[in-house]
Design an enzyme around this catalytic site. Structure first.
Site, PDB file in Angstrom:
ATOM      1  N   HIS A  85      -9.507   3.821  -1.510  1.00  0.00           N
ATOM      2  CA  HIS A  85      -7.969   3.196  -2.015  1.00  0.00           C
ATOM      3  C   HIS A  85      -7.454   1.971  -2.779  1.00  0.00           C
ATOM      4  CE1 HIS A  85      -4.489   1.752  -0.050  1.00  0.00           C
ATOM      5  NE2 HIS A  85      -4.957   1.026   0.892  1.00  0.00           N
ATOM      6  N   CYS A 141       1.115  -1.335   0.548  1.00  0.00           N
ATOM      7  CA  CYS A 141      -0.013   0.179   0.170  1.00  0.00           C
ATOM      8  C   CYS A 141       0.806   1.455   0.397  1.00  0.00           C
ATOM      9  CB  CYS A 141      -0.509  -0.432   1.073  1.00  0.00           C
ATOM     10  SG  CYS A 141      -1.733  -1.818   1.041  1.00  0.00           S
TER      11      CYS A 141
HETATM   12  N1  COA Z   1     -17.041   1.503   3.636  1.00  0.00           N
HETATM   13  C1  COA Z   1     -18.214   1.860   3.967  1.00  0.00           C
HETATM   14  N2  COA Z   1     -18.846   0.877   2.775  1.00  0.00           N
HETATM   15  C2  COA Z   1     -18.340   0.500   1.982  1.00  0.00           C
HETATM   16  C3  COA Z   1     -17.436  -0.146   2.018  1.00  0.00           C
HETATM   17  C4  COA Z   1     -16.309   0.300   2.743  1.00  0.00           C
HETATM   18  N3  COA Z   1     -15.543   0.292   2.987  1.00  0.00           N
HETATM   19  N4  COA Z   1     -16.436  -1.927   2.182  1.00  0.00           N
HETATM   20  C5  COA Z   1     -18.322  -1.543   0.589  1.00  0.00           C
HETATM   21  N5  COA Z   1     -19.068  -0.470   1.295  1.00  0.00           N
HETATM   22  C6  COA Z   1     -20.182  -0.585   0.538  1.00  0.00           C
HETATM   23  C7  COA Z   1     -20.033  -0.079  -0.601  1.00  0.00           C
HETATM   24  O1  COA Z   1     -20.108   0.833  -1.600  1.00  0.00           O
HETATM   25  C8  COA Z   1     -22.050  -1.141  -0.934  1.00  0.00           C
HETATM   26  O2  COA Z   1     -22.866   0.059  -0.622  1.00  0.00           O
HETATM   27  P1  COA Z   1     -23.504   0.387  -1.654  1.00  0.00           P
HETATM   28  O3  COA Z   1     -24.741  -1.570  -1.274  1.00  0.00           O
HETATM   29  O4  COA Z   1     -25.068   0.915  -1.061  1.00  0.00           O
HETATM   30  O5  COA Z   1     -23.861   0.043  -3.331  1.00  0.00           O
HETATM   31  C9  COA Z   1     -21.917  -1.960   0.313  1.00  0.00           C
HETATM   32  O6  COA Z   1     -20.903  -1.698   0.690  1.00  0.00           O
HETATM   33  C10 COA Z   1     -21.871  -3.901  -0.473  1.00  0.00           C
HETATM   34  O7  COA Z   1     -20.454  -3.693  -1.263  1.00  0.00           O
HETATM   35  P2  COA Z   1     -19.488  -5.012  -0.796  1.00  0.00           P
HETATM   36  O8  COA Z   1     -18.382  -4.364  -2.721  1.00  0.00           O
HETATM   37  O9  COA Z   1     -19.951  -5.996  -1.490  1.00  0.00           O
HETATM   38  O10 COA Z   1     -18.740  -4.834   0.479  1.00  0.00           O
HETATM   39  P3  COA Z   1     -18.029  -6.380   0.997  1.00  0.00           P
HETATM   40  O11 COA Z   1     -18.729  -6.832   2.317  1.00  0.00           O
HETATM   41  O12 COA Z   1     -17.388  -7.252  -0.459  1.00  0.00           O
HETATM   42  O13 COA Z   1     -16.351  -5.669   1.129  1.00  0.00           O
HETATM   43  C11 COA Z   1     -15.011  -4.656   3.234  1.00  0.00           C
HETATM   44  C12 COA Z   1     -16.175  -5.206   2.006  1.00  0.00           C
HETATM   45  C13 COA Z   1     -15.119  -4.199   4.193  1.00  0.00           C
HETATM   46  C14 COA Z   1     -14.969  -6.485   3.241  1.00  0.00           C
HETATM   47  C15 COA Z   1     -14.202  -4.169   2.019  1.00  0.00           C
HETATM   48  O14 COA Z   1     -14.034  -2.796   1.934  1.00  0.00           O
HETATM   49  C16 COA Z   1     -12.416  -4.753   2.127  1.00  0.00           C
HETATM   50  O15 COA Z   1     -11.813  -5.803   1.749  1.00  0.00           O
HETATM   51  N6  COA Z   1     -11.629  -3.558   2.822  1.00  0.00           N
HETATM   52  C17 COA Z   1     -10.486  -3.444   2.907  1.00  0.00           C
HETATM   53  C18 COA Z   1      -9.895  -3.079   2.016  1.00  0.00           C
HETATM   54  C19 COA Z   1      -8.010  -3.668   2.143  1.00  0.00           C
HETATM   55  O16 COA Z   1      -7.529  -4.071   3.531  1.00  0.00           O
HETATM   56  N7  COA Z   1      -7.136  -2.755   1.715  1.00  0.00           N
HETATM   57  C20 COA Z   1      -5.860  -1.986   2.557  1.00  0.00           C
HETATM   58  C21 COA Z   1      -5.925  -2.340   3.253  1.00  0.00           C
HETATM   59  S1  COA Z   1      -4.272  -2.380   4.287  1.00  0.00           S
END
Ligand code: COA
Length: 379
Positions: free
Chosen positions: A325, A81
């Site tokens: 991100h 990252c």
């Molecule tokens: N914050 C707020 N809303 C989020 C979100 C987040 N981080 N991630 C997804 N959403 C929302 C989407 O916009 C969607 O909303 P909508 O229904 O209004 O369109 C809904 O949640 C479902 O999205 P989806 O893509 O199915 O979510 P998910 O459950 O597959 O993913 C996480 C959620 C938290 C698992 C994912 O965002 C994630 O893995 N984040 C961390 C990424 C990471 O580790 N990056 C590196 C960091 S060092």
């Protein structure tokens, strides 16, 4: 060294592929700088997941195709990252040889099953110590949050305020992932638990996007912004090898070196873009950067000191939490925001009297840290 041009795509869920995203950001940076692309002498490309998700390594040569018949030296940089910050750091070192360098950050992450994405992101961790035992990134940062809360008495309410600020700032940023969503405290508090104590709204999202900057040895216009420090440090990647879970030594050391290079102290910084991949990371960053004492960031957050109108606005673009991100693009996008602010071109999210800005870009759970300090040029 000066940043003479910046470009950024909209972050979020897009239909654009890796190269279309890259091309858009490059073109925007070129137009922004009014600089003939013939003057670019080298390119650094930041990308993390292209090899795993798109089977696209050797990205330097693919980007070469956007500059036909130029045969430019192009290098891909990958430090998870922190790839964007590391690419800028490498480009600045290469300024010994070149006059003008383009630095591009690009990532395509959406459109894959969440299991595929979380396994791909986990590749930033140690294979034996982290990946095989099944440690995901949200789980690692949840562990940091638990330890931090135990030590300093912070609560989920403090983390919620960071998320609320990020989402508010993002509504003022047309290129933010969540620009379209107005989020209130109830939504944050009631969002699904991802890895206790971190809920959905404590996590940065999975985003596509690209950002590019042009760095030059010479000034070209009144909108140029000076880079007065660049530092990169590393540490053990695995938490199992760390002694303290409530700070990141790599970030502390990089910050100390950057302040020394820039001949400034933390109190001279007017605004900062910090690596809030999870809300707890913003609290740790504020302390690692010396903005406040260990354990004190929660008080700053409660007092609104890091809000847009506060004494030290943090993540004015929405941060990783709400600007998005797209991993390889993040470090470059942070510089894009600081340059926009120091130029006075940030519109409704403009910070008043911004003279010096800092970017803090972290790879893994504190395994790599790149810090840059930028300064407005006063005639
Ligand atoms: N914050 C707020 N809303 C989020 C979100 C987040 N981080 N991630 C997804 N959403 C929302 C989407 O916009 C969607 O909303 P909508 O229904 O209004 O369109 C809904 O949640 C479902 O999205 P989806 O893509 O199915 O979510 P998910 O459950 O597959 O993913 C996480 C959620 C938290 C698992 C994912 O965002 C994630 O893995 N984040 C961390 C990424 C990471 O580790 N990056 C590196 C960091 S060092």
């Amino acid at each position: 060294m000066y940043v003479i041009g910046i470009g950024k795509t909209k972050f979020g869920v897009t239909t654009q592929n890796l190269i279309q995203l890259a091309e858009e950001a490059i073109n925007k940076a070129m137009v922004d700088s009014s600089f003939p692309s013939e003057n670019i002498q080298a390119i650094y490309v930041s990308n993390f997941l292209g090899g795993i998700l798109q089977n696209q390594l050797h990205l330097n040569s693919v980007i070469s195709g956007l500059f036909p018949h130029r045969h430019l030296p192009i290098i891909r940089v990958e430090t998870a990252c922190a790839s964007g910050g590391a690419a800028v750091h490498q480009a600045l070192i290469a300024m010994n040889k070149f006059e003008n360098i383009l630095v591009l950050g690009v990532e395509k992450m959406t459109g894959y099953d969440s299991g595929v994405i979380s396994k791909a992101i986990a590749s930033a961790g140690d294979v034996e110590r982290d990946q095989l035992p099944g440690l995901s990134f949200p789980a690692s940062y949840a562990f940091i949050a638990q330890k931090y809360m135990e030590k300093y008495g912070a609560t989920s309410d403090d983390l919620d305020l960071i998320s609320l600020k990020a989402h508010y700032n993002a509504t003022l940023n047309p290129s933010a992932h969540f620009q379209h969503k107005k989020i209130d405290l109830n939504t944050i508090k009631n969002s699904v638990m991802v890895s206790s104590p971190l809920r959905l709204f404590d996590c940065s999202p999975v985003s596509d996007g690209a950002a590019a900057i042009i760095i030059s040895k010479k000034r070209h216009s009144k909108r140029d912004v000076e880079i007065i420090a660049s530092s990169l440090k590393t540490d053990f990647i695995s938490l199992t090898q760390r002694e303290d879970f409530t700070c990141f030594p790599a970030a502390k050391l990089a910050a100390a070196e950057a302040y020394q290079q820039a001949k400034v102290s933390p109190s001279d910084i007017n605004l900062a873009e910090v690596h809030d991949c999870f809300t707890i990371a913003e609290m740790v960053a504020m302390e690692d950067l010396g903005f406040c004492a260990p354990g004190e960031s929660k008080e700053w957050i409660k007092m609104g000191r890091t809000a847009l109108q506060g004494s030290l606005p943090i993540n004015t673009d929405g941060g990783l939490k709400a600007n998005g991100h797209p991993i390889g693009a993040t470090g470059i996008s942070q510089i894009y925001e600081i340059v926009t602010q120091l130029r006075g071109e940030a519109g409704s999210r403009q910070v008043k009297a911004a003279e010096i800005g800092l970017t803090h870009n972290v790879g893994g759970v504190g395994g790599t840290a790149a810090i840059h300090i930028l300064k407005k040029i006063n005639e």
